[in-house]
Each structure stands twice: as C-alpha cells, then as structure tokens.
Scaffold this active site. Structure first.
Site, short mmCIF file in Angstrom:
data_model
loop_
_atom_site.label_atom_id
_atom_site.label_comp_id
_atom_site.label_asym_id
_atom_site.label_seq_id
_atom_site.Cartn_x
_atom_site.Cartn_y
_atom_site.Cartn_z
N SER A 48 50.85 -63.88 -7.80
CA SER A 48 50.91 -62.56 -8.75
C SER A 48 52.50 -62.52 -9.25
O SER A 48 53.28 -63.19 -8.55
CB SER A 48 51.01 -61.43 -7.85
OG SER A 48 51.29 -60.15 -8.48
N TYR A 108 52.52 -57.02 0.02
CA TYR A 108 51.63 -57.72 -0.97
C TYR A 108 52.79 -58.75 -1.78
O TYR A 108 52.38 -59.91 -1.75
CB TYR A 108 51.04 -56.85 -2.22
CG TYR A 108 50.01 -57.64 -3.17
CD1 TYR A 108 49.19 -58.04 -2.66
CD2 TYR A 108 50.60 -57.84 -4.35
CE1 TYR A 108 48.24 -58.84 -3.51
CE2 TYR A 108 49.88 -58.62 -5.23
CZ TYR A 108 48.59 -58.94 -4.97
OH TYR A 108 47.75 -59.51 -6.01
#
Length: 246
Positions: free
Chosen positions: A141, A154
């Site tokens: 990401s 995350y």
C-alpha cells in the site's frame, strides 16, 4: 502476456482487488488457486472462472494460521502439480489512533498482513526454488511508503512488506525466482463505495489523475510483474496510485 500452462495462487482472491487479480490471470490463461477465509466465496468464484474454460479451485486458508497456510499450499501442489505465481493479497485493517490502539489490534494486523505473507512465501519457496522458476507479487500500500494517521499497525505491516519483498528477492534471485510488490493508492472497493461524494472528492482532489483507481488497474500491474515481460525485474515496489506518492 500469456500465462497458459502456469499455475497462480492468489490469497484473498475472491473479493475486491484479489478478485480482479484472479480474473486477470485466468483470462490470460493461468490455472488459478484461490485462497480465502471464506471458502464458500472462494469456491464459488473458482466455479465462475472454471466456467470460462480455465481450471480454478477455491481453498480454505486463514493466512494468520501457519498450519492452514502450509496445508493449503501443499494441497495446491497436489492438485495442480506446481506453483508458478504467488500473489499475496489477503489482508485486514483495524484502524485507530496509535495512543489508543490495543496490543490485540496491533498484533492481529501485523500477524495477518506481514507474518501471513512471510508464511505464504516460505510455503511456496521449496517448490519454486526446486523448479528454479517463479514469480511472487506482494500487495502492499502507498501508506507503507508515506504513513497514515490512524493506521499505525497497517502502515507498519505494509512498510515491513517492502523489506520482506526485497530480502526474498535477494535470497531467491539466484534460483530464478523473482519477488516484487505493488503499492496501491485509493482504489474503488467495498470500503470506498460507502464514502459520500464529498468524501471521494476530498480524497481524489489532490491526485494528479483526479480519480480513484479500479481493482483492474492493480490487476494489470500484478499480471505484468508476474509475467515474462518482467523477467528482469525483482525487488521493486511499484505504486499504482494515480500519482499520490509523487
């Protein structure tokens, strides 16, 4: 890009970005093994792909469970005879401010999004290295590159994924196995579908391309990195983000 005769494993391959990746690889000729916690969804989507003329099968697998990962990969090799491509797409979020984040929320995201990927790579390493051929693509990401408030767990997992990708690329390269990562930005998925028009405008307003990406945008890049056209590319992280990180 032609994947005829190749076997691809996609974790979390029955929904969102993973579903688009599974379909793209199948459309390009690959036999696809779809791993997911929801085995019914994995098997149902595999049946759809099989109806299109390609071989596909769904497997129950929670990548945070080492035994399930090893068992699923072993079963795939037994069913398909080999593994040519591994796409590590499965992941979870448990967002929250760092100062209020519980140990459980931290550990659960790291266990799935980073340790789970490590386990999947470790499981396919033996058959791939023995064949002296293979391609692994990890779905990261952009927040692993730039961070994001409220997503410390995350972001840490996705940043760690970069180091894991590059370390595996160095270890496996001499045996003909390539390892790369894709870092998606704002992509239209079930999560973004719930955003209001104003929220979407706020998120896309500063993007050079001025729009969110589609799961197919990510799938195309994954197919490129997994295919023969990328035969001299390893250890790289390619952002698919509409220019966000730039």
């Amino acid at each position: 890009m032609n994947f005829t005769g190749k076997v691809a494993v996609v974790t979390g391959g029955a929904r969102g970005i993973g579903k688009a990746i599974s379909k793209r690889l199948s459309d390009l000729g690959a036999d696809v093994a779809i791993l997911g916690r929801n085995v019914e969804a994995a098997q149902a989507f595999a049946a759809e792909l099989s109806a299109g003329g390609r071989r596909a099968k769904g497997y129950a697998c929670d990548i945070s469970d080492a035994k399930q990962v090893d068992a699923a990969i072993e079963e795939v090799v037994k069913d398909f005879g080999k593994i040519d491509v591994l796409v590590n797409n499965a992941g979870i979020t448990q967002d929250g401010l760092l100062m209020r984040m519980s140990d459980e929320a931290w550990s659960k995201v790291l266990e799935t999004n980073l340790t789970g990927v490590f386990r999947a790579i470790r499981a396919v390493a033996r058959p791939m290295l023995k064949a002296r051929s293979g391609a692994i693509v990890n779905i990261g990401s952009v927040v692993g590159l730039i961070g994001n408030a409220g997503q410390a767990n995350y972001c840490a997992a996705k940043a760690g994924l970069i180091g894991l990708t590059q370390s595996a690329a160095r270890e496996f390269g001499p045996r003909g196995v390539r390892v790369n990562a894709v870092a998606p930005g704002l992509i239209e998925t079930d999560m973004t579908a719930n955003l209001s028009d104003d929220q979407k405008k706020g998120l896309t307003g500063n993007l050079p391309l001025g729009r969110a990406g589609k799961p197919e945008d990510v799938a195309g890049v994954v197919a490129f990195l997994a295919g023969d056209d990328a035969a001299y590319i390893t250890g790289q992280v390619l952002a698919v983000d509409g220019g966000m990180v730039m």
